[in-house]
Enzyme design. Structure first.
Site, PDB file in Angstrom:
ATOM      1  N   CYS A  82       0.848  -1.205   0.000  1.00 38.95           N
ATOM      2  CA  CYS A  82       0.000   0.000   0.000  1.00 38.95           C
ATOM      3  C   CYS A  82       0.878   1.248   0.000  1.00 38.95           C
ATOM      4  O   CYS A  82       0.782   2.088  -0.881  1.00 38.95           O
ATOM      5  CB  CYS A  82      -0.901  -0.006   1.211  1.00 38.95           C
ATOM      6  N   ILE A  91     -12.444   5.821   4.095  1.00 36.99           N
ATOM      7  CA  ILE A  91     -12.975   5.469   5.414  1.00 36.99           C
ATOM      8  C   ILE A  91     -13.945   4.312   5.174  1.00 36.99           C
ATOM      9  O   ILE A  91     -14.905   4.437   4.401  1.00 36.99           O
ATOM     10  CB  ILE A  91     -13.683   6.675   6.066  1.00 36.99           C
TER      11      ILE A  91
HETATM   12  O1  LIG Z   1       0.389   0.085   5.460  1.00 36.72           O
HETATM   13  C1  LIG Z   1      -0.798  -0.089   5.102  1.00 36.72           C
HETATM   14  C2  LIG Z   1      -1.260  -1.310   4.634  1.00 36.72           C
HETATM   15  C3  LIG Z   1      -2.550  -1.434   4.259  1.00 36.72           C
HETATM   16  N1  LIG Z   1      -3.406  -0.383   4.316  1.00 36.72           N
HETATM   17  C4  LIG Z   1      -4.821  -0.581   3.905  1.00 36.72           C
HETATM   18  C5  LIG Z   1      -5.324   0.170   2.724  1.00 36.72           C
HETATM   19  C6  LIG Z   1      -6.514  -0.671   2.272  1.00 36.72           C
HETATM   20  O2  LIG Z   1      -7.635  -0.358   3.089  1.00 36.72           O
HETATM   21  C7  LIG Z   1      -6.058  -2.099   2.564  1.00 36.72           C
HETATM   22  C8  LIG Z   1      -5.482  -2.792   1.352  1.00 36.72           C
HETATM   23  O3  LIG Z   1      -6.475  -3.099   0.415  1.00 36.72           O
HETATM   24  P1  LIG Z   1      -6.242  -2.916  -1.177  1.00 36.72           P
HETATM   25  O4  LIG Z   1      -7.514  -3.435  -1.778  1.00 36.72           O
HETATM   26  O5  LIG Z   1      -5.064  -3.751  -1.553  1.00 36.72           O
HETATM   27  O6  LIG Z   1      -6.034  -1.452  -1.452  1.00 36.72           O
HETATM   28  O7  LIG Z   1      -5.042  -1.941   3.563  1.00 36.72           O
HETATM   29  C9  LIG Z   1      -2.966   0.839   4.800  1.00 36.72           C
HETATM   30  O8  LIG Z   1      -3.736   1.819   4.899  1.00 36.72           O
HETATM   31  N2  LIG Z   1      -1.668   0.949   5.163  1.00 36.72           N
END
Ligand SMILES: O=c1ccn([C@H]2C[C@H](O)[C@@H](COP(=O)(O)O)O2)c(=O)[nH]1
Ligand code: MHF
Length: 282
Positions: free
Chosen positions: A157, A225
């Site tokens: 991310c 959110i």
């Molecule tokens: O360091 C991090 C790791 C993960 N996230 C969050 C952002 C998303 O809500 C999910 C990942 O889902 P995707 O569908 O792969 O985007 O995890 C974060 O904020 N910070």
């Protein structure tokens, strides 16, 4: 009042008031009970934090600074992708039986590439460049390796960091700045967690190369959110705010590879009550 609180509150209000919803769309993440995890999102949020002014910890609630530092050491110092090397349990749901989260995060930082001066992994190259050519515009790490995505349990991310050095006229030492590129951000669970961990990374790297930690620019592509976080966020942003804590590193440690979480010194951290049991979409 902590500037990080003010930025966080205005970002959340903006998402809640002007964001768009993914409800009813095809989304990947799920709640524990199997329901799709929808979000309200803003596209393209940029936040700037100046570490010379204050450390960017939220005071609305406590950010677990030592656990956040532990995860950043796991990625950039231990260069591990195994949860057995991590003290918190935040990655447990994404690990396999051996504890691996696949070819993600620390695995990518550990990969070596060839340069004229020899072979370096991503982090060693950053430290080498900052020492030898600090004004280079090519000092970065990147964990988003397309060829390996199919072997990652969650795609990175916060995937790329670019370092940039400035030296103004009255600056005694060069100033080390950082851009953190994040494709996706769970604002309640991880926004301040990610901000504080990269602030600590910037402080550790600056110490290693004898520079001053300057600005952290956080670029978030999809700032969201989750539906089950909305009420918690509404309550959180109405809370009282306190001055930022003082956060520093043990003055006796210079080498990036010698830092441990015991070297993080946190003073005067006043904050609101912890929000218990935030549900995490998997
Ligand atoms: O360091 C991090 C790791 C993960 N996230 C969050 C952002 C998303 O809500 C999910 C990942 O889902 P995707 O569908 O792969 O985007 O995890 C974060 O904020 N910070
Ligand atoms: N939906 C989702 N949101 C995320 O933030 C997220 C993922 N998935 N997948 C992987 C990682 C795990 N992340 C997390 C998960 C939980 C906390 C968390 O609960 N932090 C607690 C403190 C934990 C501790 O003390 O060790 C907190 O209060 O912030 C933080 C980051 C960030 N990432």
């Amino acid at each position: 009042m902590s500037k990080a609180d003010q930025l966080f509150v205005s970002m959340c209000k903006d998402i809640l008031d002007h964001g768009t919803t993914t409800e009813g769309e095809k989304v990947r993440p799920r709640w524990e009970d199997g329901f799709p995890a929808y979000t309200i999102k803003n596209f393209g949020v940029t936040n700037r934090y100046d570490l010379r002014e204050e450390f960017p910890a939220l005071t609305l609630r406590r950010t677990a600074l030592k656990s956040a530092m532990d995860e950043i050491l796991w990625i950039y110092q231990k260069k591990s992708n195994n949860i057995n090397d991590l003290n918190s349990h935040i990655w447990d749901q994404w690990a396999d039986e051996s504890g691996s989260i696949g070819k993600a995060y620390g695995y990518q930082i550990a990969q070596k590439s060839s340069y004229r001066e020899g072979e370096f992994d991503q982090m060693d190259r950053v430290l080498y460049d900052l020492e030898h050519t600090p004004f280079s515009r090519r000092i970065m790490t990147n964990m988003y390796t397309f060829a390996d995505l199919h072997e990652m349990n969650l795609y990175p991310c916060a995937y790329s960091v670019t370092y940039n050095v400035t030296q103004g006229e009255g600056d005694e030492k060069p100033v080390l700045n950082m851009v953190l590129m994040q494709r996706s951000q769970d604002i309640l669970a991880a926004n301040n967690w990610n901000v504080c961990q990269y602030a600590i990374l910037l402080m550790m790297v600056a110490r290693h190369v004898d520079m001053v930690a300057g600005e952290l620019l956080h670029v978030i592509v999809d700032a969201h959110i989750y539906d089950r976080h909305v009420d918690i966020v509404r309550e959180l942003i109405e809370r009282p705010q306190y001055p930022a804590p003082r956060v520093s590193l043990n003055p006796n440690v210079q080498n990036f590879y010698d830092f441990t979480i015991d070297d993080l010194i946190v003073e005067d951290y006043n904050h609101g009550p912890q929000v218990k049991n935030i549900p995490i979409a998997v």
